[in-house]
Design an enzyme around this catalytic site. Structure first.
Site, PDB file in Angstrom:
ATOM      1  N   SER A 255      43.916  10.517   0.069  1.00 37.82           N
ATOM      2  CA  SER A 255      43.546   9.597   1.137  1.00 37.82           C
ATOM      3  C   SER A 255      43.464   8.168   0.611  1.00 37.82           C
ATOM      4  CB  SER A 255      42.216  10.012   1.753  1.00 37.82           C
ATOM      5  OG  SER A 255      41.168   9.554   0.933  1.00 37.82           O
ATOM      6  N   LYS A 256      43.411   7.285   1.564  1.00 40.70           N
ATOM      7  CA  LYS A 256      43.371   5.852   1.291  1.00 40.70           C
ATOM      8  C   LYS A 256      42.346   5.502   0.208  1.00 40.70           C
ATOM      9  CE  LYS A 256      43.667   1.860   4.318  1.00 40.70           C
ATOM     10  NZ  LYS A 256      43.649   1.404   5.694  1.00 40.70           N
ATOM     11  N   ARG A 257      41.224   6.198   0.239  1.00 37.75           N
ATOM     12  CA  ARG A 257      40.149   5.928  -0.723  1.00 37.75           C
ATOM     13  C   ARG A 257      40.574   6.150  -2.172  1.00 37.75           C
ATOM     14  NH1 ARG A 257      37.539   8.890   2.971  1.00 37.75           N
ATOM     15  NH2 ARG A 257      37.768  10.801   1.777  1.00 37.75           N
TER      16      ARG A 257
END
Ligand code: GLU
Length: 484
Positions: A255-257
């Site tokens: 994910s983006k994180r």
């Protein structure tokens, strides 16, 4: 339109962010088209205004162009079945929804928000998955007309068969069958006359002559409803290819994180675009042979849907790095220097060094450009280092031999007038010969003294040449002092 011609589409939503899972979808979509001499179409699905991000369409254009996934039709270049921006197609859906009503495959629903909210609450409270209760499904033509005449707002819903099953075919998953009773009479046209996403994408794909739909498998659950829509219209169903998620590990999606989930993240980390594209092709696709390094042209030759996997692919930064390293080694020295010099300059501020020479030493040992600043940080300033660096088992050097070796090397180096790599080499190797010692006896301590590091691009000779005579002698004297 020629019905046999393969036409695929990449239909991203402009989120301002190109997740590598999306880029992989684009790549597979492109490869299927090009492998079959077909067209690759770009359609921007921008109807979800809440997700709208300024400049996000440019992120899509720039990323695809950067990696060479050039589209044959799209918003900027047009084509025979435009517009290619979903929000510009909004006017055309009402007639298709009404066509389904006429065919008895869809119906007007006049239920208001309050009723639907109440229904949802009751269903949720009793632990049932919220679904429309088909309240308006069997209104008489008179009732419908009365409501329409009274101007009561309505939506158009899909009339899903109440019994039986629906089977659709996915090229990776095979046949998937679901009970129709589990499918919701989903809204096709909203009260404002605009289509829902689920309706628009089916109509758009049909109108654009799409033959193969590649998408993330989060759409697998909606596929039976799409299948029923195609059937309701009497349209040919495209081939579905649902691809698995890209995972960070067995449990978590990338994910983006995570900081390396987008193409932009990877570019910022100093990866080569060709290597990134090559690597993402291998996420969920297995080539037939052992070879894993492919240019885009080679991927077109090699790619085959049968190589796609049902298992989630795990993003492996080490493998990406290794592939990137292979691409870096294959660069011409000039090209490598062009990429590497900005990274060298992050650490090396002095102007009296030969940046091209530094670059040439780095090429064989660089897997990703962002490793470079740390590798050359000793050039400007000698770091603090432990004397244990002088001890090398294989070279048979320790602190005592190193002190001796540095003391012997110092005058030899001092006497060089023309400080070239060749002269430094000759001087140090003559010393080795004169002393009858192994090369490492002299070269290892000199390398440690001038760099203060365990690993360096290049050995004693190259490093001395790079940092210059004055600095080299100065650092060797410091080494002598530190070892004494
Ligand atoms: N706009 C959708 C997305 O970005 C595309 C879905 C599809 O390819 O059908 O997820």
């Amino acid at each position: 339109m020629d019905s046999k011609k393969v036409r695929t589409r990449f239909a991203p939503s402009p989120t301002g962010y190109m997740h590598i899972g999306n880029l992989r979808t684009a790549l597979f979509t492109y490869l299927i088209a090009k492998k079959n001499g077909g067209d690759f179409i770009l359609r921007i699905e921008d109807t979800d205004q809440e997700r709208y991000v300024e400049g996000a369409v440019d992120v899509i254009y720039n990323t695809l162009r950067d990696v060479g996934l050039n589209w044959d039709e799209g918003p900027d270049i047009g084509g025979p079945v435009g517009p290619y921006i979903q929000s510009e197609r909004m006017g055309m859906f009402k007639q298709y929804a009404e066509e389904l009503v006429k065919k008895g495959e869809a119906y007007y629903c006049f239920c208001d928000k309050d009723r639907l909210a109440e229904l949802r609450d009751i269903q949720q409270a009793s632990g049932i998955t919220p679904m429309y209760d088909r309240h308006c499904r069997d209104l008489s033509p008179e009732e419908i007309q009365k409501n329409l005449d009274a101007g009561i707002p309505y939506v158009i819903r899909q009339k899903i068969p109440t019994e039986g099953t629906t089977t659709f075919h996915d090229e990776i998953y095979g046949d998937i069958t679901v009970e129709n009773s589990t499918l919701d009479d989903q809204i096709l046209l909203k009260t404002d006359g605009m289509p829902t996403y689920n309706f628009a994408n089916v109509v758009d794909d049909h109108l654009m002559g799409i033959t193969h739909v590649v998408r993330g498998n989060e759409y697998l659950a909606s596929a039976p409803k799409y299948e029923l829509l195609y059937k309701a219209f009497g349209w040919e169903v495209p081939k579905y290819i649902h691809v698995e998620h890209i995972m960070k590990d067995k449990q978590h999606k990338l994910s983006k994180r995570d900081g390396d989930a987008s193409y932009q993240d990877l570019m910022q980390k100093g990866y080569l675009k060709e290597a990134v594209l090559n690597y993402i092709a291998l996420l969920g696709w297995a080539p037939k042979g052992e070879e894993e390094i492919f240019s885009l042209e080679e991927l077109i030759q090699e790619f085959d849907i049968s190589g796609l996997s049902k298992a989630p692919a795990i993003f492996d930064p080490m493998k990406l790095k290794a592939i990137n390293g292979k691409y870096i080694k294959a660069l011409s020295p000039e090209k490598f220097a062009e990429y590497a010099i900005p990274y060298i300059k992050q650490s090396v501020k002095r102007e009296d060094v030969d940046l091209d020479r530094i670059a040439s030493l780095l090429q064989a040992r660089t897997e990703v450009f962002t490793d470079i600043p740390e590798q050359v940080d000793f050039i400007d300033t000698l770091p603090q280092y432990e004397n244990s660096l002088y001890c090398h088992k294989k070279m048979k050097t320790d602190e005592t031999t190193s002190l001796e070796a540095l003391k012997q090397a110092l005058p030899v180096l001092e006497s060089i007038d023309d400080w070239t790599e060749e002269n430094i080499h000759n001087a140090l190797f003559s010393l080795v010969e004169a002393l009858g010692v192994k090369n490492g006896y002299i070269l290892w301590p000199v390398r440690v003294a001038v760099s203060g590091k365990a690993f360096t691009p290049g050995g004693a000779v190259e490093l001395c040449a790079i940092i210059g005579k004055e600095d080299s002698l100065d650092r060797i004297r410091k080494g002598i002092a530190q070892l004494s």
